[in-house]
Scaffold this motif. Structure first.
Motif, PDB file in Angstrom:
ATOM      1  N   PHE A   1       1.215  -1.024  -0.321  1.00 56.37           N
ATOM      2  CA  PHE A   1       0.324  -0.003   0.367  1.00 56.37           C
ATOM      3  C   PHE A   1       1.351   0.837  -0.239  1.00 56.37           C
ATOM      4  O   PHE A   1       2.140   0.667   0.946  1.00 56.37           O
ATOM      5  N   GLU A   2       0.187   2.310  -0.625  1.00 58.76           N
ATOM      6  CA  GLU A   2       1.371   3.390  -0.443  1.00 58.76           C
ATOM      7  C   GLU A   2       0.360   4.474  -0.401  1.00 58.76           C
ATOM      8  O   GLU A   2      -1.102   4.282  -0.347  1.00 58.76           O
ATOM      9  N   GLU A   3       1.028   5.664   0.245  1.00 59.19           N
ATOM     10  CA  GLU A   3      -0.356   6.610   0.314  1.00 59.19           C
ATOM     11  C   GLU A   3       0.974   7.948   0.716  1.00 59.19           C
ATOM     12  O   GLU A   3       1.884   8.082   1.700  1.00 59.19           O
TER      13      GLU A   3
ATOM     14  N   THR B   1      -8.855   8.014   2.405  1.00 58.96           N
ATOM     15  CA  THR B   1      -9.372   8.189   1.186  1.00 58.96           C
ATOM     16  C   THR B   1      -9.454   7.014   0.450  1.00 58.96           C
ATOM     17  O   THR B   1      -9.548   6.108   1.307  1.00 58.96           O
ATOM     18  N   GLU B   2     -10.070   7.192  -0.325  1.00 61.49           N
ATOM     19  CA  GLU B   2     -10.757   6.149  -1.363  1.00 61.49           C
ATOM     20  C   GLU B   2     -10.458   4.307  -1.402  1.00 61.49           C
ATOM     21  O   GLU B   2     -10.878   3.831  -1.257  1.00 61.49           O
ATOM     22  N   THR B   3      -8.660   5.096  -1.710  1.00 59.52           N
ATOM     23  CA  THR B   3      -7.616   3.974  -1.648  1.00 59.52           C
ATOM     24  C   THR B   3      -7.108   3.315   0.013  1.00 59.52           C
ATOM     25  O   THR B   3      -7.002   2.170  -0.058  1.00 59.52           O
ATOM     26  N   ALA B   4      -8.142   3.716   0.980  1.00 58.76           N
ATOM     27  CA  ALA B   4      -7.472   3.637   2.642  1.00 58.76           C
ATOM     28  C   ALA B   4      -7.660   2.499   2.840  1.00 58.76           C
ATOM     29  O   ALA B   4      -6.708   1.380   3.530  1.00 58.76           O
ATOM     30  N   GLY B   5      -8.971   2.410   2.466  1.00 64.88           N
ATOM     31  CA  GLY B   5      -9.909   1.314   3.058  1.00 64.88           C
ATOM     32  C   GLY B   5      -9.581   1.610   4.436  1.00 64.88           C
ATOM     33  O   GLY B   5      -9.609   2.201   5.774  1.00 64.88           O
ATOM     34  N   ALA B   6      -9.489  -0.288   5.605  1.00 63.95           N
ATOM     35  CA  ALA B   6      -9.158   0.021   6.566  1.00 63.95           C
ATOM     36  C   ALA B   6      -8.202  -0.063   7.627  1.00 63.95           C
ATOM     37  O   ALA B   6      -7.868   0.526   8.145  1.00 63.95           O
ATOM     38  N   ALA B   7      -7.184   1.154   6.537  1.00 64.48           N
ATOM     39  CA  ALA B   7      -6.210   1.214   6.558  1.00 64.48           C
ATOM     40  C   ALA B   7      -6.208   2.828   7.195  1.00 64.48           C
ATOM     41  O   ALA B   7      -5.497   3.956   8.385  1.00 64.48           O
ATOM     42  N   ALA B   8      -7.513   3.499   6.894  1.00 68.67           N
ATOM     43  CA  ALA B   8      -8.119   5.061   7.375  1.00 68.67           C
ATOM     44  C   ALA B   8      -7.973   5.000   8.687  1.00 68.67           C
ATOM     45  O   ALA B   8      -8.540   4.120   9.482  1.00 68.67           O
TER      46      ALA B   8
END
Length: 205
Positions: free
Chosen positions: A121-123, A161-168
């Motif tokens: 995952f990248e953010e 964010t839209e891509t973060a999912g459960a990591a948000a």
């Protein structure tokens, strides 16, 4: 500290060379650490990303576990990325029963949290205490922090964010006194700001 500090990199397993290269660019001397006596000459130590259960086992095999734990308890600055974060935690969820902890930061970490959820995952993260805008963070089968004590400063969380999912909203960078930890791998991105922050901690200690 006026002289050039010596920063050790635990060299039993993991991305040792990448951390050593990043530290060298921060104007410190780098010392690979594989034996307890090599701890005596370092002013700080980095615990690299890798595999936390393997690292834990090797620390015991090389008689480094108790000496390193004692040095950190005595105030040795330490920085851990990914597996290094797991090693520095006081408690780990989903770890092996025989896994050892260095108790450097009073936090509960969930091992391989990103591994189960999103693998890699990248953010871009806002990182407290670091100038220059957001930091691009790379997570590879990484942990996240479930909770911290009041003594621990949260430096970064995953944005919603839209891509973060459960990591948000999950905590991914923390500091307690002279011990720093990130769930991500700054040594792999070319961004030296976390390493510079750590070397500033070492110089101030």
């Amino acid at each position: 500290m006026t002289a050039q500090p010596v920063v050790g990199v635990l060299a039993l397993q993991g991305d040792v060379r990448e951390h050593a290269a990043a530290l060298t660019e921060c104007d410190v001397r780098v010392q690979p650490v594989r034996r307890a006596e090599e701890l005596d000459g370092v002013h700080g130590i980095v615990l690299p990303g890798g595999e936390s259960t393997t690292m834990s086992r090797l620390l015991e095999t090389f008689d480094l576990l108790q000496p390193l734990k004692a040095r950190i308890a005595d105030g040795l600055p330490a920085y851990g990325s990914c597996a290094g974060m797991i090693m520095l935690a006081s408690k780990v969820l989903d770890g092996r029963p025989d896994q050892h902890q260095l108790d450097g930061i009073d936090m509960i970490v969930r091992r391989n949290a990103f591994g189960r959820q999103v693998d890699s995952f990248e953010e871009d993260l806002e990182f407290t205490g670091i100038d220059g805008g957001p930091m691009h963070a790379v997570f590879i089968r990484a942990p996240w922090v479930e909770s911290v004590s009041p003594e621990v400063e949260v430096l970064a969380t995953v944005p919603d964010t839209e891509t973060a999912g459960a990591a948000a909203g999950r905590i991914v960078a923390v500091r307690q006194r002279s011990v720093l930890a990130t769930a991500f791998h700054p040594e792999l991105t070319g961004d030296k700001r976390v390493h510079r922050l750590f070397t500033e901690i070492v110089r101030a200690s």
